[in-house]
Scaffold this active site. Sequence first.
Site, short mmCIF file in Angstrom:
data_model
loop_
_atom_site.label_atom_id
_atom_site.label_comp_id
_atom_site.label_asym_id
_atom_site.label_seq_id
_atom_site.Cartn_x
_atom_site.Cartn_y
_atom_site.Cartn_z
N GLY A 11 115.93 54.91 92.06
CA GLY A 11 116.15 55.65 93.29
C GLY A 11 114.94 56.47 93.69
N GLY A 37 119.58 51.96 94.45
CA GLY A 37 118.18 51.98 94.04
C GLY A 37 117.47 50.69 94.38
CB SER A 76 125.12 60.12 92.21
OG SER A 76 126.11 60.37 93.20
CE LYS A 92 134.87 52.97 88.33
NZ LYS A 92 135.10 51.51 88.50
CB ALA A 115 120.90 65.22 89.48
CE1 TYR A 146 126.21 62.89 96.06
CE2 TYR A 146 126.12 64.77 97.53
CZ TYR A 146 125.53 63.97 96.58
OH TYR A 146 124.26 64.25 96.14
CE LYS A 150 125.66 64.34 92.62
NZ LYS A 150 124.81 63.85 91.53
NE ARG A 187 119.09 60.61 101.47
CZ ARG A 187 118.84 60.49 100.17
NH1 ARG A 187 118.97 61.52 99.38
NH2 ARG A 187 118.46 59.33 99.68
#
Length: 327
Positions: A11, A37, A76, A92, A115, A146, A150, A187
């Site tokens: 990634g 990735g 992730s 997961k 992370a 998400y 985290k 993004r």
Amino acid sequence: MKRILITGAAGFLGSHLCDRFISEGYYVIGMDNLITGDLKNIQHLFSHKDFEFYHHDITKFVHIPGPLDYILHFASPASPIDYLKIPIQTLKVGSLGTHNLLGLARVKKSRILIASTSEVYGDPLVHPQTEDYYGNVNTIGPRGVYDEAKRFQESITMAYHTFHNVETRIVRIFNTYGPRMRLNDGRVIPAFIGQALRGEDLTIFGDGMQTRSFCYVDDQVEGIFRLLQSDYALPVNIGNPDEITIKDFAEEIIRLTGTKQKVVYHPLPVNDPLQRQPDISRAKAILGWEPKVDRAAGMKITYDYFKSLSSEELLKEEHKDFTGFIH
């Protein structure tokens, strides 16, 4: 020679971490299932004697032969486009995947850094965001898969630290940018630059008054490196506190690219945070870290990277194959 496992190695951020630890004299084991990735990010390392790569999904049992000193867990999906398409896999990798790696760290007696993200703060009611703030998160909203992955990741990491005495570190990453970002991953920085290079109008969601704080990848990697070497187990914000509105940032992109596009506005997505700015007092005090690369310099490097892409790469849409990962 110290041996380190880096998940999410193909990634954006994972590949830069591989480079950094190779340069520091570590033996790097990269691992990625390549769902988001891309091998091109690490292909320059394939011939390196101190690098090996495992194509593996960490939600399955993880086995690494031999000793292992450190683990960096960066696997992730990280963009809204990805985790809205593969919500189950996102949950997961944050839960089962983290559990597998913490178990590996326990067996190998490795130090593990996970992370986390500024998204644990949700749409914050505290500004800037400190590590002591618990957040304002909609657990059942579209971003919840998400955010909660985290947040659970942090919880299970601290449980392994306190119950099993595993050496753990937690980094809360704020918006990071630089070369190797995927152009069409949704993004803001690659979206704006991609639109500018294609001659399209720049799309702002909402009124543009929401804020973000962008950290250049080299600064982010330096903060992560220092945190891994530290003896501090609680979460640490790593990001650049230089805050800017999305509207002002779009105008910066237009000036940077020398294009003449308009800015167009669309409705704000559900639960999109209106403010994002890290309080980095803890990182300064404990790690002696603060960002060095200002946005103008970092954006010039990033723009040059995207400008070097072929016209085919600029024009193609992001079509990741999620077959086999949607269950």
